[in-house]
Enzyme design. Structure first.
Site, PDB file in Angstrom:
ATOM      1  CB  CYS A 173      -0.904  -0.280   1.262  1.00 48.81           C
ATOM      2  SG  CYS A 173      -0.088   1.167   2.295  1.00 48.81           S
ATOM      3  CB  CYS A 208       3.537  -0.396   2.515  1.00 44.08           C
ATOM      4  SG  CYS A 208       2.486  -1.395   4.399  1.00 44.08           S
ATOM      5  CG  ASP A 253      -2.154  14.921   4.382  1.00 45.12           C
ATOM      6  OD1 ASP A 253      -2.969  14.096   4.989  1.00 45.12           O
ATOM      7  OD2 ASP A 253      -2.225  15.544   3.280  1.00 45.12           O
ATOM      8  CG  HIS A 262      -0.916  -2.659   6.376  1.00 46.95           C
ATOM      9  ND1 HIS A 262      -0.783  -2.201   5.133  1.00 46.95           N
ATOM     10  CD2 HIS A 262      -2.644  -3.562   6.025  1.00 46.95           C
ATOM     11  CE1 HIS A 262      -2.219  -1.451   4.778  1.00 46.95           C
ATOM     12  NE2 HIS A 262      -2.965  -2.468   4.914  1.00 46.95           N
ATOM     13  N   GLY A 264     -14.886   7.652   4.498  1.00 48.01           N
ATOM     14  CA  GLY A 264     -14.159   8.902   3.987  1.00 48.01           C
ATOM     15  C   GLY A 264     -12.381   8.237   4.567  1.00 48.01           C
ATOM     16  CG  HIS A 277      -3.982   7.950   7.929  1.00 45.55           C
ATOM     17  ND1 HIS A 277      -4.338   6.675   6.812  1.00 45.55           N
ATOM     18  CD2 HIS A 277      -4.813   8.678   7.755  1.00 45.55           C
ATOM     19  CE1 HIS A 277      -5.849   7.392   6.163  1.00 45.55           C
ATOM     20  NE2 HIS A 277      -5.866   8.329   6.631  1.00 45.55           N
ATOM     21  CG  HIS A 291      -6.037  12.518   8.766  1.00 43.26           C
ATOM     22  ND1 HIS A 291      -5.782  13.666   7.922  1.00 43.26           N
ATOM     23  CD2 HIS A 291      -6.899  12.082   8.774  1.00 43.26           C
ATOM     24  CE1 HIS A 291      -6.157  12.346   6.902  1.00 43.26           C
ATOM     25  NE2 HIS A 291      -6.423  11.771   7.310  1.00 43.26           N
TER      26      HIS A 291
HETATM   27  P1  AMP Z   1      -8.080  10.003   4.324  1.00 42.44           P
HETATM   28  O1  AMP Z   1      -8.857  10.630   3.632  1.00 42.44           O
HETATM   29  O2  AMP Z   1      -8.157   9.667   5.840  1.00 42.44           O
HETATM   30  O3  AMP Z   1      -7.814   8.478   4.064  1.00 42.44           O
HETATM   31  O4  AMP Z   1      -6.971  10.450   4.457  1.00 42.44           O
HETATM   32  C1  AMP Z   1      -5.473  10.202   3.336  1.00 42.44           C
HETATM   33  C2  AMP Z   1      -4.706  11.660   3.886  1.00 42.44           C
HETATM   34  O5  AMP Z   1      -3.184  11.255   3.413  1.00 42.44           O
HETATM   35  C3  AMP Z   1      -5.238  12.610   2.988  1.00 42.44           C
HETATM   36  O6  AMP Z   1      -4.688  13.954   3.655  1.00 42.44           O
HETATM   37  C4  AMP Z   1      -3.790  13.196   1.561  1.00 42.44           C
HETATM   38  O7  AMP Z   1      -3.531  14.483   1.146  1.00 42.44           O
HETATM   39  C5  AMP Z   1      -3.029  12.244   2.401  1.00 42.44           C
HETATM   40  N1  AMP Z   1      -2.083  11.681   1.523  1.00 42.44           N
HETATM   41  C6  AMP Z   1      -2.103  11.128   0.127  1.00 42.44           C
HETATM   42  N2  AMP Z   1      -0.546  10.570   0.008  1.00 42.44           N
HETATM   43  C7  AMP Z   1       0.261  10.892   0.416  1.00 42.44           C
HETATM   44  C8  AMP Z   1       1.621  11.386   0.017  1.00 42.44           C
HETATM   45  N3  AMP Z   1       2.165  10.641  -1.049  1.00 42.44           N
HETATM   46  N4  AMP Z   1       2.091  11.756   0.625  1.00 42.44           N
HETATM   47  C9  AMP Z   1       1.760  12.833   2.576  1.00 42.44           C
HETATM   48  N5  AMP Z   1       0.304  12.676   2.450  1.00 42.44           N
HETATM   49  C10 AMP Z   1      -0.418  11.599   1.485  1.00 42.44           C
END
Ligand code: AMP
Length: 118
Positions: free
Chosen positions: A2, A5, A28, A44, A88, A95, A97
């Site tokens: 993923c 990962c 982010d 994971h 969502g 993860h 935020h």
């Molecule tokens: P979620 O909607 O809770 O799954 O959040 C996924 C988060 O990952 C979003 O806030 C994206 O902006 C962030 N994201 C996606 N790809 C990357 C990346 N390569 N580096 C840093 N953040 C990322």
């Protein structure tokens, strides 16, 4: 493997904030607040729903340390984890935020009512 990962394995670059043997914190890519950091376990788990309580306890301590290192523990911050379809969740690797650095709005939930969802 993923997306997160691959970030842990340094196959995809990221902007590191803090790291130890078990967890990683990075900025982010699409920040929604002055501070918007993602905190992930190196093991994971698809989502919060899958992490065992002992690992979650360690993760909570790591998140507190990250907030302190970022200097937002006194001013306050918000932790969000989106879980699954209705939550969502876009990236299917647990993860949190970590948001802060300013007074946060309550977003679309501020004026919402349960009946609005149907
Ligand atoms: P979620 O909607 O809770 O799954 O959040 C996924 C988060 O990952 C979003 O806030 C994206 O902006 C962030 N994201 C996606 N790809 C990357 C990346 N390569 N580096 C840093 N953040 C990322």
């Amino acid at each position: 493997m993923c997306l997160f990962c691959k970030i842990i394995n340094r196959e995809i670059p990221s902007n590191a904030v803090a790291e130890n043997e078990e967890f990683y914190a990075f900025h982010d890519i699409n920040p929604k607040a002055p501070v918007h950091v993602l905190i992930i376990p190196k093991t994971h788990y698809d989502s919060f729903d899958d992490i065992p309580s002992d690992a979650m306890g360690k993760m909570a301590t790591f998140m507190q340390e990250v907030a302190r290192e970022l200097g937002i523990n006194q001013s306050g911050y918000r932790i969000i984890s989106n879980i699954g379809e209705d939550g969502g969740q876009e990236v299917k690797h647990l993860h949190f935020h970590l948001l802060g650095g300013a007074k946060l709005h309550w977003g679309h939930l501020a004026d919402s009512d349960p009946k609005d969802f149907f």
